[in-house]
Design an enzyme around this catalytic site. Sequence first.
Site, PDB file in Angstrom:
ATOM      1  N   ASP A 297      51.061  36.997  18.422  1.00 48.94           N
ATOM      2  CA  ASP A 297      51.346  35.560  18.342  1.00 48.94           C
ATOM      3  C   ASP A 297      52.507  35.253  19.283  1.00 48.94           C
ATOM      4  O   ASP A 297      53.615  35.770  19.103  1.00 48.94           O
ATOM      5  CB  ASP A 297      51.688  35.179  16.906  1.00 48.94           C
ATOM      6  CG  ASP A 297      50.535  35.483  15.958  1.00 48.94           C
ATOM      7  OD1 ASP A 297      49.654  34.632  15.802  1.00 48.94           O
ATOM      8  OD2 ASP A 297      50.524  36.610  15.393  1.00 48.94           O
TER       9      ASP A 297
ATOM     10  N   ASP B  42      47.914  32.267  18.573  1.00 48.64           N
ATOM     11  CA  ASP B  42      47.417  33.626  18.406  1.00 48.64           C
ATOM     12  C   ASP B  42      46.623  33.961  19.660  1.00 48.64           C
ATOM     13  O   ASP B  42      45.490  33.519  19.831  1.00 48.64           O
ATOM     14  CB  ASP B  42      46.537  33.698  17.157  1.00 48.64           C
ATOM     15  CG  ASP B  42      45.918  35.069  16.949  1.00 48.64           C
ATOM     16  OD1 ASP B  42      46.143  35.970  17.786  1.00 48.64           O
ATOM     17  OD2 ASP B  42      45.181  35.238  15.956  1.00 48.64           O
TER      18      ASP B  42
ATOM     19  N   ASN C 284      45.714  37.011  20.573  1.00 47.83           N
ATOM     20  CA  ASN C 284      44.896  38.205  20.418  1.00 47.83           C
ATOM     21  C   ASN C 284      45.058  39.160  21.601  1.00 47.83           C
ATOM     22  O   ASN C 284      44.103  39.779  22.069  1.00 47.83           O
ATOM     23  CB  ASN C 284      43.428  37.836  20.210  1.00 47.83           C
ATOM     24  CG  ASN C 284      43.088  37.626  18.747  1.00 47.83           C
ATOM     25  OD1 ASN C 284      43.456  38.435  17.898  1.00 47.83           O
ATOM     26  ND2 ASN C 284      42.396  36.548  18.432  1.00 47.83           N
TER      27      ASN C 284
END
Length: 257
Positions: free
Chosen positions: A219, A147, A149
């Site tokens: 992701d 992940d 972000n």
Amino acid sequence: MRIATFNVNGINARLPRLLEWLDEAKPDVACLQELKAEGDKFPQSAIEDAGYGVVWHGQKGFNGVAVLARGQLPVERRRGLPGDPEDVQSRYIEAEVDGVVVASIYLPNGNPQPGPKFDYKLDWMRRLQIHAHELLAEERPVVLAGDYNVIPTDLDTFSVSAMASDALMQPESRAAFRTLIHQGWTDAIRARHPEPARMYSFWDYQAGAWARDAGFRIDHLLLSPQAADRLVDANIDKHVRGREKASDHAPAWVELR
């Protein structure tokens, strides 16, 4: 060899969904993020009973990353991202499985921005760039999965205007992600599903985001040239997000020869 990444949003809260997905998808390697567990709170026995060896870097209440390998124990190479000895957040673990180096990454969110959390995000990305460059120098198949972000492009979000002030889509965040790509890493999902395909891996629990398909792609699986040469397929298991008490993320995966 199928390598997946899955932000489980609390491994104990989502354990039935995780075990269900492992049984169905049978990834050879699974990188997990946002465990929200440490020590004896981590469900090691349940994962081992499902047929996976596991190494993890946990933290009480938030963060936490893990690497699972089907039928074997991953060989841990690194715990924590180098470059800042004072950074104790559990956001990076690196292991080797069958000759492939795999990292599970949980990059800082960075909100609210501007501010110290955004500064930490950008600093963390600079450290990741340095370490990623060192991994490339090994000239081995490497997968940086997790992940991130970061919403890399406008086509990776349901609404540019809705996310315009979010740390995930700031020019600095995107530039730092591009710097990684320009080192020589391949975005596996985009390699198999080039723009203008819209593909999301996260849908918020709020405002009916899942029902409206109001998601974004954060992701990612980045492949070294040696891994990219073995690329067969990559995709996102979107249906997993629609299950009862699901994580707000869906698993993404890459298949290598």
